[in-house]
Design a protein around this motif. Structure first.
Motif, PDB file in Angstrom:
ATOM      1  N   GLY A 184       0.798  -1.712   0.708  1.00 12.22           N
ATOM      2  CA  GLY A 184       0.223  -0.457   0.491  1.00 12.22           C
ATOM      3  C   GLY A 184       0.814   1.185   0.186  1.00 12.22           C
ATOM      4  O   GLY A 184       0.039   2.355  -0.220  1.00 12.22           O
ATOM      5  N   LEU A 185       2.512   0.734   0.377  1.00 12.94           N
ATOM      6  CA  LEU A 185       3.182   2.474   0.309  1.00 12.94           C
ATOM      7  C   LEU A 185       4.124   2.233  -1.272  1.00 12.94           C
ATOM      8  O   LEU A 185       3.715   3.599  -1.754  1.00 12.94           O
ATOM      9  N   CYS A 186       4.457   1.321  -1.279  1.00 14.14           N
ATOM     10  CA  CYS A 186       5.091   1.577  -2.838  1.00 14.14           C
ATOM     11  C   CYS A 186       4.853   0.967  -4.384  1.00 14.14           C
ATOM     12  O   CYS A 186       5.020   0.811  -5.476  1.00 14.14           O
ATOM     13  N   GLN A 187       3.734  -0.301  -3.786  1.00 11.73           N
ATOM     14  CA  GLN A 187       2.867   0.088  -4.857  1.00 11.73           C
ATOM     15  C   GLN A 187       4.004  -1.558  -5.318  1.00 11.73           C
ATOM     16  O   GLN A 187       3.314  -2.638  -6.575  1.00 11.73           O
ATOM     17  N   SER A 188       4.462  -1.748  -4.485  1.00  6.87           N
ATOM     18  CA  SER A 188       5.289  -3.660  -4.901  1.00  6.87           C
ATOM     19  C   SER A 188       4.856  -4.289  -5.194  1.00  6.87           C
ATOM     20  O   SER A 188       3.866  -4.834  -3.771  1.00  6.87           O
ATOM     21  N   THR A 189       4.992  -5.326  -5.749  1.00 11.05           N
ATOM     22  CA  THR A 189       4.537  -6.614  -5.418  1.00 11.05           C
ATOM     23  C   THR A 189       5.365  -8.067  -4.902  1.00 11.05           C
ATOM     24  O   THR A 189       5.018  -9.355  -4.534  1.00 11.05           O
ATOM     25  N   HIS A 190       6.269  -7.521  -4.333  1.00 10.27           N
ATOM     26  CA  HIS A 190       7.854  -8.492  -4.194  1.00 10.27           C
ATOM     27  C   HIS A 190       6.630  -8.261  -2.365  1.00 10.27           C
ATOM     28  O   HIS A 190       8.565  -7.539  -1.801  1.00 10.27           O
ATOM     29  N   VAL A 191       5.918  -9.164  -2.105  1.00 11.60           N
ATOM     30  CA  VAL A 191       5.880  -9.185  -0.798  1.00 11.60           C
ATOM     31  C   VAL A 191       5.842 -10.476  -0.509  1.00 11.60           C
ATOM     32  O   VAL A 191       5.758 -11.110  -0.574  1.00 11.60           O
ATOM     33  N   ILE A 192       6.132 -10.440   0.860  1.00 16.29           N
ATOM     34  CA  ILE A 192       6.573 -12.276   1.864  1.00 16.29           C
ATOM     35  C   ILE A 192       5.853 -12.252   2.642  1.00 16.29           C
ATOM     36  O   ILE A 192       6.024 -10.990   3.879  1.00 16.29           O
ATOM     37  N   SER A 193       5.282 -13.379   3.755  1.00 14.90           N
ATOM     38  CA  SER A 193       5.339 -13.521   4.961  1.00 14.90           C
ATOM     39  C   SER A 193       5.710 -12.816   6.122  1.00 14.90           C
ATOM     40  O   SER A 193       7.387 -12.931   5.791  1.00 14.90           O
ATOM     41  N   TYR A 194       5.667 -12.516   6.993  1.00  6.31           N
ATOM     42  CA  TYR A 194       6.442 -11.242   8.254  1.00  6.31           C
ATOM     43  C   TYR A 194       6.063 -12.032   9.317  1.00  6.31           C
ATOM     44  O   TYR A 194       6.438 -12.569  10.688  1.00  6.31           O
ATOM     45  N   TYR A 195       5.330 -12.547   9.766  1.00  7.64           N
ATOM     46  CA  TYR A 195       4.188 -13.029  10.827  1.00  7.64           C
ATOM     47  C   TYR A 195       3.070 -13.121  10.744  1.00  7.64           C
ATOM     48  O   TYR A 195       2.492 -12.844  10.062  1.00  7.64           O
ATOM     49  N   GLN A 196       2.380 -14.089  11.778  1.00 11.07           N
ATOM     50  CA  GLN A 196       0.976 -14.843  11.741  1.00 11.07           C
ATOM     51  C   GLN A 196       0.924 -14.442  13.016  1.00 11.07           C
ATOM     52  O   GLN A 196       1.375 -15.618  14.089  1.00 11.07           O
ATOM     53  N   ASP A 197       0.080 -14.129  13.710  1.00  8.70           N
ATOM     54  CA  ASP A 197      -1.325 -15.105  14.829  1.00  8.70           C
ATOM     55  C   ASP A 197      -2.277 -15.264  15.069  1.00  8.70           C
ATOM     56  O   ASP A 197      -2.433 -16.036  13.332  1.00  8.70           O
ATOM     57  N   LYS A 198      -3.073 -15.874  15.674  1.00 10.38           N
ATOM     58  CA  LYS A 198      -4.350 -15.781  15.994  1.00 10.38           C
ATOM     59  C   LYS A 198      -5.434 -15.074  15.219  1.00 10.38           C
ATOM     60  O   LYS A 198      -6.459 -15.985  14.804  1.00 10.38           O
ATOM     61  N   LYS A 199      -5.309 -13.609  14.883  1.00 17.87           N
ATOM     62  CA  LYS A 199      -5.984 -12.690  14.203  1.00 17.87           C
ATOM     63  C   LYS A 199      -5.219 -12.522  12.846  1.00 17.87           C
ATOM     64  O   LYS A 199      -7.168 -12.472  12.114  1.00 17.87           O
ATOM     65  N   ARG A 200      -4.391 -12.320  12.893  1.00 13.62           N
ATOM     66  CA  ARG A 200      -4.037 -11.726  11.694  1.00 13.62           C
ATOM     67  C   ARG A 200      -3.037 -12.316  10.740  1.00 13.62           C
ATOM     68  O   ARG A 200      -2.121 -12.643  11.605  1.00 13.62           O
ATOM     69  N   SER A 201      -2.905 -12.312   9.268  1.00 18.42           N
ATOM     70  CA  SER A 201      -1.320 -12.703   8.935  1.00 18.42           C
ATOM     71  C   SER A 201      -0.927 -11.295   8.483  1.00 18.42           C
ATOM     72  O   SER A 201      -1.316 -10.304   8.015  1.00 18.42           O
TER      73      SER A 201
END
Length: 225
Positions: free
Chosen positions: A11-28
Motif C-alpha cells: 500500500g505504500l510503494c505498490q511493489s508486488t515483492h511481498v513476503i510473509s512476516y508474521y502470523q498470530d491467531k487473528k491476522r497475517s
C-alpha cells in the motif's frame, strides 16, 4: 520466507515483492521487500463500520492532562519549526481534536479532516504551512497515496509531523502490543520512512521513539506522482 500466494501490492510503494512476516491467531502480516512496510493481509481487515465502532468507544477528553503530555511530544518540535501565525491541517483529527486545540492555543490556525468525524474533502484542496498526522498512518490501507496527497498540499519547506510506533524487528513484533489493535493495519520502520523520504525528496527527522518529521525540499513540488 514464502512468497505471498495472494496477489497483492504494498500500500505504500505498490511493489508486488511481498513476503510473509508474521502470523498470530487473528491476522497475517506481510512485509514489502522494497520499502519494508509491514501490513495486515487485506482479507483480514475490519470493515469501515467495524472500524468506526471501535473509534466510537474511545474516550476523547480535551482536558485530559495525560493526553496533552502525549501530544506535546509532537507539538513542541513542531512549534519550534513554525512561524506565527501559520495555517495547518490536522489530518485524521478524530472526534476529539485536542492537538488542533493546542495548536490554536499557540496562535496557529488549524483545519480539520477525518474520514469518519470531519469528512470535509474541500480542506484537502488548500495549501498549508504544516500538517499533523498523529496516530493515523497505521490505520491507512494505502499510505503511499495519503502521503503523496499530504505532501502535495504542503508549502515548500513546510513540515509534515507524524506520530506512529515503529517496527524494530520480527522478534519484538511478535510481542508488540501495537499490532494487537485491530484498526492498525500498516506498520512503519525507520527503513520505511527512509524510503518515503527518498521517494518524495524530503528531509527526514526522527524525534524520540515515535515522532517523525518530513520536510519538503524545494525540488519536491508535485513529486510522488
Amino acid at each position: 520466507m514464502l512468497q505471498n500466494p495472494y496477489p497483492t501490492q504494498c500500500g505504500l510503494c505498490q511493489s508486488t515483492h511481498v513476503i510473509s512476516y508474521y502470523q498470530d491467531k487473528k491476522r497475517s502480516y506481510w512485509q514489502c521487500q522494497q520499502c519494508s512496510l509491514v501490513f495486515v493481509d487485506p482479507r483480514e481487515r475490519l470493515s469501515p463500520e467495524q472500524e468506526k465502532a471501535i473509534y466510537d468507544s474511545h474516550e476523547n477528553d480535551l482536558e485530559d492532562a495525560g493526553y496533552r503530555r502525549f501530544l506535546s511530544r509532537v507539538l513542541e518540535p513542531l512549534l519550534a519549526r513554525l512561524k506565527k501565525p501559520s495555517r495547518g491541517l490536522d489530518f485524521g483529527c478524530g472526534p476529539g481534536p485536542l492537538l488542533a486545540k493546542m495548536l490554536a492555543e499557540a496562535k496557529h490556525e488549524v483545519a480539520l479532516f477525518d474520514l469518519f468525524y470531519a469528512n470535509h474533502p474541500e480542506v484537502l484542496e488548500s495549501r498549508y504551512d504544516f500538517i499533523v498526522c498523529t496516530e493515523v498512518i497505521e490505520h491507512v490501507a494505502e499510505p503511499g497515496k495519503v502521503l503523496a496527497k499530504l505532501l502535495s498540499i504542503l508549502e515548500l519547506g513546510a513540515p509534515l509531523a507524524l506520530m506512529t510506533k515503529l517496527v524494530i524487528n520480527k522478534e519484538r513484533f511478535a510481542s508488540w502490543h501495537y499490532k494487537n489493535d485491530l484498526t492498525h493495519i500498516s506498520f512503519f520502520s525507520r527503513s520505511t520512512f527512509e524510503y518515503v523520504a527518498r521517494h518524495f525528496d524530503c528531509e527526514l527527522e526522527f524525534i524520540g521513539t515515535d515522532v517523525i518529521i518530513l520536510t519538503k525540499h524545494a525540488s519536491a513540488l508535485n513529486n510522488g506522482n
